[in-house]
Design a protein around this motif. Structure first.
Motif, PDB file in Angstrom:
ATOM      1  N   PHE A  26       4.644  16.004  -8.630  1.00  0.00           N
ATOM      2  CA  PHE A  26       5.323  15.189  -9.648  1.00  0.00           C
ATOM      3  C   PHE A  26       6.403  14.317  -9.012  1.00  0.00           C
ATOM      4  CE2 PHE A  26       8.938  14.605 -12.528  1.00  0.00           C
ATOM      5  CZ  PHE A  26       8.329  13.908 -13.562  1.00  0.00           C
ATOM      6  N   ASN A  27       7.277  14.933  -8.215  1.00  0.00           N
ATOM      7  CA  ASN A  27       8.413  14.192  -7.674  1.00  0.00           C
ATOM      8  C   ASN A  27       7.996  13.147  -6.648  1.00  0.00           C
ATOM      9  OD1 ASN A  27      11.305  15.326  -8.510  1.00  0.00           O
ATOM     10  ND2 ASN A  27       9.863  17.021  -8.530  1.00  0.00           N
ATOM     11  N   MET A  73       0.838  -1.194   0.000  1.00  0.00           N
ATOM     12  CA  MET A  73       0.000   0.000   0.000  1.00  0.00           C
ATOM     13  C   MET A  73       0.881   1.255   0.000  1.00  0.00           C
ATOM     14  SD  MET A  73      -2.931   1.165   2.757  1.00  0.00           S
ATOM     15  CE  MET A  73      -3.866  -0.328   2.437  1.00  0.00           C
ATOM     16  N   LYS A  74       0.532   2.207  -0.841  1.00  0.00           N
ATOM     17  CA  LYS A  74       1.321   3.426  -0.931  1.00  0.00           C
ATOM     18  C   LYS A  74       1.121   4.309   0.298  1.00  0.00           C
ATOM     19  CE  LYS A  74       1.221   3.925  -6.000  1.00  0.00           C
ATOM     20  NZ  LYS A  74       0.823   4.833  -7.093  1.00  0.00           N
ATOM     21  N   HIS A  75       2.223   4.928   0.732  1.00  0.00           N
ATOM     22  CA  HIS A  75       2.110   5.951   1.757  1.00  0.00           C
ATOM     23  C   HIS A  75       1.434   7.185   1.158  1.00  0.00           C
ATOM     24  CE1 HIS A  75       4.186   4.162   5.103  1.00  0.00           C
ATOM     25  NE2 HIS A  75       5.238   3.870   4.355  1.00  0.00           N
ATOM     26  N   LYS A  76       0.637   7.869   1.980  1.00  0.00           N
ATOM     27  CA  LYS A  76      -0.071   9.062   1.538  1.00  0.00           C
ATOM     28  C   LYS A  76       0.619  10.309   2.086  1.00  0.00           C
ATOM     29  CE  LYS A  76      -4.610   6.810   1.470  1.00  0.00           C
ATOM     30  NZ  LYS A  76      -5.993   6.877   2.007  1.00  0.00           N
ATOM     31  N   ILE A  77       0.863  11.267   1.197  1.00  0.00           N
ATOM     32  CA  ILE A  77       1.516  12.511   1.596  1.00  0.00           C
ATOM     33  C   ILE A  77       0.624  13.689   1.226  1.00  0.00           C
ATOM     34  CG2 ILE A  77       3.518  14.013   1.272  1.00  0.00           C
ATOM     35  CD1 ILE A  77       5.176  11.547   0.743  1.00  0.00           C
ATOM     36  N   LEU A  78       0.378  14.548   2.193  1.00  0.00           N
ATOM     37  CA  LEU A  78      -0.395  15.763   1.975  1.00  0.00           C
ATOM     38  C   LEU A  78       0.566  16.934   1.831  1.00  0.00           C
ATOM     39  CD1 LEU A  78      -3.154  17.225   1.856  1.00  0.00           C
ATOM     40  CD2 LEU A  78      -2.998  17.481   4.359  1.00  0.00           C
ATOM     41  N   VAL A  79       0.516  17.620   0.692  1.00  0.00           N
ATOM     42  CA  VAL A  79       1.341  18.805   0.441  1.00  0.00           C
ATOM     43  C   VAL A  79       0.468  20.034   0.665  1.00  0.00           C
ATOM     44  CG1 VAL A  79       2.638  20.120  -1.276  1.00  0.00           C
ATOM     45  CG2 VAL A  79       2.836  17.614  -1.198  1.00  0.00           C
ATOM     46  N   VAL A  80       0.930  20.933   1.525  1.00  0.00           N
ATOM     47  CA  VAL A  80       0.165  22.143   1.842  1.00  0.00           C
ATOM     48  C   VAL A  80       1.026  23.354   1.481  1.00  0.00           C
ATOM     49  CG1 VAL A  80      -1.244  23.305   3.580  1.00  0.00           C
ATOM     50  CG2 VAL A  80      -0.761  20.848   3.808  1.00  0.00           C
ATOM     51  N   ASP A  81       0.715  23.975   0.341  1.00  0.00           N
ATOM     52  CA  ASP A  81       1.498  25.113  -0.146  1.00  0.00           C
ATOM     53  C   ASP A  81       0.625  25.940  -1.073  1.00  0.00           C
ATOM     54  OD1 ASP A  81       3.524  26.787  -1.560  1.00  0.00           O
ATOM     55  OD2 ASP A  81       4.928  25.487  -0.485  1.00  0.00           O
ATOM     56  N   GLY A 119       6.726   7.083  -5.811  1.00  0.00           N
ATOM     57  CA  GLY A 119       5.823   6.000  -5.436  1.00  0.00           C
ATOM     58  C   GLY A 119       4.802   6.329  -4.367  1.00  0.00           C
ATOM     59  N   TYR A 120       4.633   7.614  -4.049  1.00  0.00           N
ATOM     60  CA  TYR A 120       3.684   8.003  -3.018  1.00  0.00           C
ATOM     61  C   TYR A 120       2.355   8.449  -3.621  1.00  0.00           C
ATOM     62  CZ  TYR A 120       7.884   8.044  -0.138  1.00  0.00           C
ATOM     63  OH  TYR A 120       9.032   7.687   0.512  1.00  0.00           O
ATOM     64  N   GLU A 121       1.312   8.313  -2.837  1.00  0.00           N
ATOM     65  CA  GLU A 121       0.018   8.888  -3.193  1.00  0.00           C
ATOM     66  C   GLU A 121       0.000  10.309  -2.634  1.00  0.00           C
ATOM     67  OE1 GLU A 121      -4.775   8.044  -2.542  1.00  0.00           O
ATOM     68  OE2 GLU A 121      -3.293   6.490  -2.034  1.00  0.00           O
ATOM     69  N   VAL A 122      -0.342  11.273  -3.464  1.00  0.00           N
ATOM     70  CA  VAL A 122      -0.179  12.680  -3.086  1.00  0.00           C
ATOM     71  C   VAL A 122      -1.488  13.437  -3.266  1.00  0.00           C
ATOM     72  CG1 VAL A 122       1.152  14.799  -3.481  1.00  0.00           C
ATOM     73  CG2 VAL A 122       2.217  12.559  -3.881  1.00  0.00           C
ATOM     74  N   GLU A 129      16.110  15.844  -2.288  1.00  0.00           N
ATOM     75  CA  GLU A 129      16.467  15.810  -0.868  1.00  0.00           C
ATOM     76  C   GLU A 129      15.217  15.646  -0.010  1.00  0.00           C
ATOM     77  OE1 GLU A 129      18.632  18.375   2.690  1.00  0.00           O
ATOM     78  OE2 GLU A 129      18.602  19.191   0.650  1.00  0.00           O
ATOM     79  N   LEU A 130      14.131  16.302  -0.393  1.00  0.00           N
ATOM     80  CA  LEU A 130      12.879  16.135   0.345  1.00  0.00           C
ATOM     81  C   LEU A 130      12.425  14.683   0.293  1.00  0.00           C
ATOM     82  CD1 LEU A 130      10.430  17.269   1.889  1.00  0.00           C
ATOM     83  CD2 LEU A 130       9.379  17.744  -0.347  1.00  0.00           C
ATOM     84  N   VAL A 131      12.475  14.078  -0.887  1.00  0.00           N
ATOM     85  CA  VAL A 131      12.098  12.667  -1.021  1.00  0.00           C
ATOM     86  C   VAL A 131      12.978  11.796  -0.122  1.00  0.00           C
ATOM     87  CG1 VAL A 131      12.080  10.687  -2.592  1.00  0.00           C
ATOM     88  CG2 VAL A 131      11.128  12.878  -3.339  1.00  0.00           C
ATOM     89  N   ALA A 132      14.274  12.093  -0.084  1.00  0.00           N
ATOM     90  CA  ALA A 132      15.195  11.314   0.745  1.00  0.00           C
ATOM     91  C   ALA A 132      14.835  11.425   2.221  1.00  0.00           C
ATOM     92  CB  ALA A 132      16.632  11.777   0.515  1.00  0.00           C
ATOM     93  N   ARG A 133      14.474  12.622   2.653  1.00  0.00           N
ATOM     94  CA  ARG A 133      14.120  12.804   4.065  1.00  0.00           C
ATOM     95  C   ARG A 133      12.815  12.084   4.394  1.00  0.00           C
ATOM     96  NH1 ARG A 133      15.913  18.743   6.273  1.00  0.00           N
ATOM     97  NH2 ARG A 133      17.907  18.895   5.196  1.00  0.00           N
TER      98      ARG A 133
END
Length: 239
Positions: free
Chosen positions: A20-21, A1-9, A26-29, A109-113
């Motif tokens: 995109f990145n 199952m993909k991890h879900k990431i919420l981008v707030v900007d 491989g994340y659900e955004v 770098e954000l993806v790596a973190r």
């Protein structure tokens, strides 16, 4: 199952870039453009991590962090800030962010973190390190990632928990801030070790009887910090 990431900007170019990145990784955004929208997404999208801009309409990033942590929500938060001022970075950490990045930043770098955070959250400790740890009145259960102090459960953010666990597993040793960065965050901050001091301050507020005169987490001058066994209190000694 993909991890879900919420981008707030609220900058469309930043949101598109991260969308995109992160999807490529491989994340659900899902992207939203104001702070208030975060709380609706918590119910519908249920993110595993939030990438949160500091300057937002309706409710800024600090207010979002403060509200989330005040409600007991410990979802990992990476704060984005366009400010180079150290005080702005520290404000994010003080209000509950686990990490921060300064714009402009590398999406890689954000993806790596993010990968580091998820790797640490899902990894079980080696079999020999799964037993509960007792240190004075502090008890940690590595398998459940639970902490009690004086027999009361304590809510810690993921990074606060990892920092306390690292200190417990190296109890009695003076650890430099750089050692703590490497051991807990898995990457370097180019000499900016203030993130360690902020998380130590948060831990002291939660586990010490008096954060200004800590029994457990001692400051070692010109070095860093050490977890020490406290002296027995009269009530304990009488048992």
């Amino acid at each position: 199952m993909k991890h879900k990431i919420l981008v707030v900007d609220d900058e469309p170019s930043i949101s598109l870039l991260l969308d995109f990145n992160l999807k490529q990784a491989g994340y659900e955004v899902r992207c939203v453009s104001d702070g208030e929208a975060v709380f609706g997404e918590l119910r519908t999208f249920r993110p595993d991590l939030i990438v949160l801009d500091l300057m937002l309409p309706k409710m800024d990033g600090l207010q979002v962090c403060r509200k989330l942590r005040g409600e007991g929500n410990q979802v990992p938060i990476i704060m984005l800030t366009a400010m180079q001022d150290l005080s702005d970075k520290i404000a994010g950490l003080d209000n509950g962010a686990d990490d921060y990045m300064v714009k402009p930043f590398s999406p890689q770098e954000l993806v790596a973190r993010i990968q580091v955070i998820f790797r640490r959250l899902r990894s079980l400790p080696p079999e020999g390190e799964q037993q509960p740890l007792q240190f004075g009145e502090i008890r940690l259960c590595p398998v459940r990632r639970e902490v009690t102090v004086r027999e009361r459960p304590i809510e810690l953010t993921p990074k606060e928990y990892e920092l306390l666990l690292f200190l417990c597993r190296h109890s009695g040793k003076a650890l430099s801030r750089q050692q703590l960065l490497q051991g807990v965050w898995d990457y370097h901050f180019l000499g900016d070790t203030r993130i360690v001091d902020v998380h130590i301050s948060h831990l002291r507020d939660k586990i010490e009887r008096n954060a200004r005169s800590p029994e457990y987490i001692k400051t070692i001058r010109n070095v860093g910090y050490k977890l020490s066994e406290p002296a027995a209190h009269p009530a304990q000694a009488a048992r």
